[in-house]
Motif scaffolding. Structure first.
Motif, short mmCIF file in Angstrom:
data_model
loop_
_atom_site.label_atom_id
_atom_site.label_comp_id
_atom_site.label_asym_id
_atom_site.label_seq_id
_atom_site.Cartn_x
_atom_site.Cartn_y
_atom_site.Cartn_z
N ALA A 1 5.05 -66.52 6.95
CA ALA A 1 5.23 -67.60 7.92
C ALA A 1 5.98 -67.12 9.16
N ASN A 2 6.90 -66.19 9.01
CA ASN A 2 7.62 -65.65 10.17
C ASN A 2 6.66 -64.99 11.16
N VAL A 3 5.67 -64.28 10.65
CA VAL A 3 4.70 -63.62 11.52
C VAL A 3 3.77 -64.66 12.16
N ILE A 4 3.35 -65.65 11.40
CA ILE A 4 2.52 -66.71 11.96
C ILE A 4 3.25 -67.42 13.09
N ALA A 5 4.53 -67.75 12.84
CA ALA A 5 5.32 -68.45 13.86
C ALA A 5 5.44 -67.62 15.13
N PHE A 6 5.63 -66.32 14.99
CA PHE A 6 5.68 -65.44 16.15
C PHE A 6 4.39 -65.54 16.96
N LEU A 7 3.24 -65.50 16.27
CA LEU A 7 1.95 -65.56 16.96
C LEU A 7 1.69 -66.93 17.60
N CYS A 8 2.41 -67.94 17.14
CA CYS A 8 2.31 -69.28 17.74
C CYS A 8 3.18 -69.41 18.98
N SER A 9 3.96 -68.42 19.28
CA SER A 9 5.05 -68.57 20.24
C SER A 9 4.73 -67.97 21.61
N ASP A 10 5.66 -68.22 22.53
CA ASP A 10 5.60 -67.58 23.84
C ASP A 10 5.88 -66.09 23.75
N LEU A 11 6.56 -65.66 22.70
CA LEU A 11 6.87 -64.24 22.54
C LEU A 11 5.60 -63.41 22.34
N ALA A 12 4.53 -64.06 21.89
CA ALA A 12 3.26 -63.36 21.64
C ALA A 12 2.27 -63.59 22.78
N SER A 13 2.76 -63.66 23.99
CA SER A 13 1.93 -64.03 25.14
C SER A 13 0.91 -62.97 25.54
N PHE A 14 1.01 -61.75 24.97
CA PHE A 14 0.04 -60.69 25.28
C PHE A 14 -0.67 -60.23 24.02
N VAL A 15 -0.64 -61.07 22.98
CA VAL A 15 -1.31 -60.75 21.71
C VAL A 15 -2.53 -61.66 21.58
N ASN A 16 -3.71 -61.06 21.50
CA ASN A 16 -4.94 -61.85 21.42
C ASN A 16 -5.99 -61.05 20.67
N GLY A 17 -6.66 -61.69 19.72
CA GLY A 17 -7.70 -61.01 18.95
C GLY A 17 -7.16 -60.02 17.95
N ALA A 18 -5.88 -60.16 17.60
CA ALA A 18 -5.24 -59.20 16.69
C ALA A 18 -5.21 -59.73 15.26
N ASN A 19 -5.14 -58.81 14.32
CA ASN A 19 -4.96 -59.14 12.91
C ASN A 19 -3.68 -58.47 12.42
N TYR A 20 -2.70 -59.27 12.05
CA TYR A 20 -1.42 -58.76 11.58
C TYR A 20 -1.44 -58.72 10.05
N ARG A 21 -1.30 -57.54 9.47
CA ARG A 21 -1.24 -57.41 8.02
C ARG A 21 0.20 -57.58 7.54
N VAL A 22 0.38 -58.47 6.60
CA VAL A 22 1.68 -58.67 5.96
C VAL A 22 1.44 -58.40 4.48
N ASP A 23 1.36 -57.11 4.12
CA ASP A 23 0.77 -56.76 2.83
C ASP A 23 1.48 -55.64 2.08
N SER A 24 2.68 -55.25 2.52
CA SER A 24 3.44 -54.20 1.84
C SER A 24 2.67 -52.89 1.77
N GLY A 25 1.68 -52.71 2.66
CA GLY A 25 0.89 -51.48 2.66
C GLY A 25 -0.34 -51.54 1.80
N SER A 26 -0.72 -52.74 1.33
CA SER A 26 -1.81 -52.86 0.34
C SER A 26 -3.14 -52.32 0.86
N VAL A 27 -3.45 -52.59 2.13
CA VAL A 27 -4.70 -52.05 2.68
C VAL A 27 -4.51 -50.56 2.94
N ALA A 28 -5.36 -49.76 2.32
CA ALA A 28 -5.12 -48.32 2.29
C ALA A 28 -5.55 -47.59 3.55
N THR A 29 -6.35 -48.23 4.39
CA THR A 29 -6.83 -47.57 5.60
C THR A 29 -5.99 -47.95 6.80
#
Length: 266
Positions: A237-265
């Motif tokens: 939720a902390n990452v989602i809230a960031f992407l909802c915010s003015d702080l993420a004003s230059f973030v678009n079309g991105a995928n943020y992984r919150v996965d402890s490294g689970s995706v191996a690539t």
């Protein structure tokens, strides 16, 4: 942290528990007006009662993401209560049909895709007009590690989440010049009712305790989760809230992984 969203209005789907509920909690604490939605009104009301709204307003309206008419009714209620929305968070979903490919029938596929892929499409179609009107908007879809690292025993879910990832990326190109930014968050094995149910089934199948089922799942099924634990909903939720915010004003079309490294690539 000041996310710059005081006075903004957010609609959070899948907010009766877990990641959605924690996202609503953070947005409220930041001064946003928040509408929470989920399928069951009584359960949603109970969850909303546990949220604090020290600055912004809080409203709870049930809706069915598989029904365009239900979402239209929701939109009417939202307009009457708070006006147009500025932020849309779509975190509702189901695990859906599980098993190897030859074990899942067509109904298993269509029911899973109807919630996990077409649900976000319907929601976006219904509320896109609000989000384009103000010159500032945010959409965040909850995806999954499964979108980029599929598992053979839950292919309908994996395909649906991959579809949302592609949908969000394409959508992010459509309205950015109007101030509407679209992003996704991909968690892995978070401490939610969904993974609780998964681990209870695993414990029964293996004849182990619940905690032992989690440990064996991490060792055998998610070896790249380097922190060796389930994530907590607020960590996503902390990452989602960031992407909802003015702080993420230059973030678009991105995928943020919150996965402890689970995706191996990479």
């Amino acid at each position: 942290m000041d996310l710059g969203i005081q006075g903004k209005t957010a609609l959070v789907f899948g907010a009766d528990s877990g990641i959605g509920w924690n996202t609503a909690r953070i947005l409220l604490a930041e001064g946003a007006t928040v509408v929470v939605s989920d399928l069951d009104q009584s359960q949603l009301d109970n969850s909303a009662d546990q949220l604090e709204a020290p600055y912004g307003e809080l409203h709870a309206f049930a809706a069915d993401v598989t029904s365009a008419s239900s979402l239209a009714d929701l939109h009417t209620r939202v307009r009457e209560a708070v006006g147009e929305i500025d932020i849309l968070v779509q975190s509702s979903g189901v695990t859906g049909a599980q098993g190897l490919f030859h074990e899942i029938d067509e109904d298993g596929w269509t029911s899973t895709l109807d919630v996990d892929l077409m649900g976000p499409v319907r929601i976006t179609r219904e509320f896109i007009g609000d989000l384009r009107n103000g010159g500032w908007g945010r959409i965040v879809y909850l995806v999954s590690e499964d979108a980029s690292q599929p598992y053979d025993d839950e292919l309908p879910y994996c395909a649906a989440k991959a579809g949302v990832l592609s949908f969000a990326k394409g959508l992010s190109r459509s309205y950015a010049n109007e101030g509407l930014l679209v992003n996704t968050v991909s968690p892995a094995f978070i401490h939610t009712p969904m993974t609780d149910a998964m681990m209870k089934r695993r414990a029964e199948q293996l004849g182990t305790t619940f905690d032992e089922a989690i440990t064996s799942f991490l060792d055998e099924e998610r070896p790249y989760m380097e922190l060796k634990r389930r994530g907590e909903p607020e960590e996503v939720a902390n990452v989602i809230a960031f992407l909802c915010s003015d702080l993420a004003s230059f973030v678009n079309g991105a995928n943020y992984r919150v996965d402890s490294g689970s995706v191996a690539t990479i």
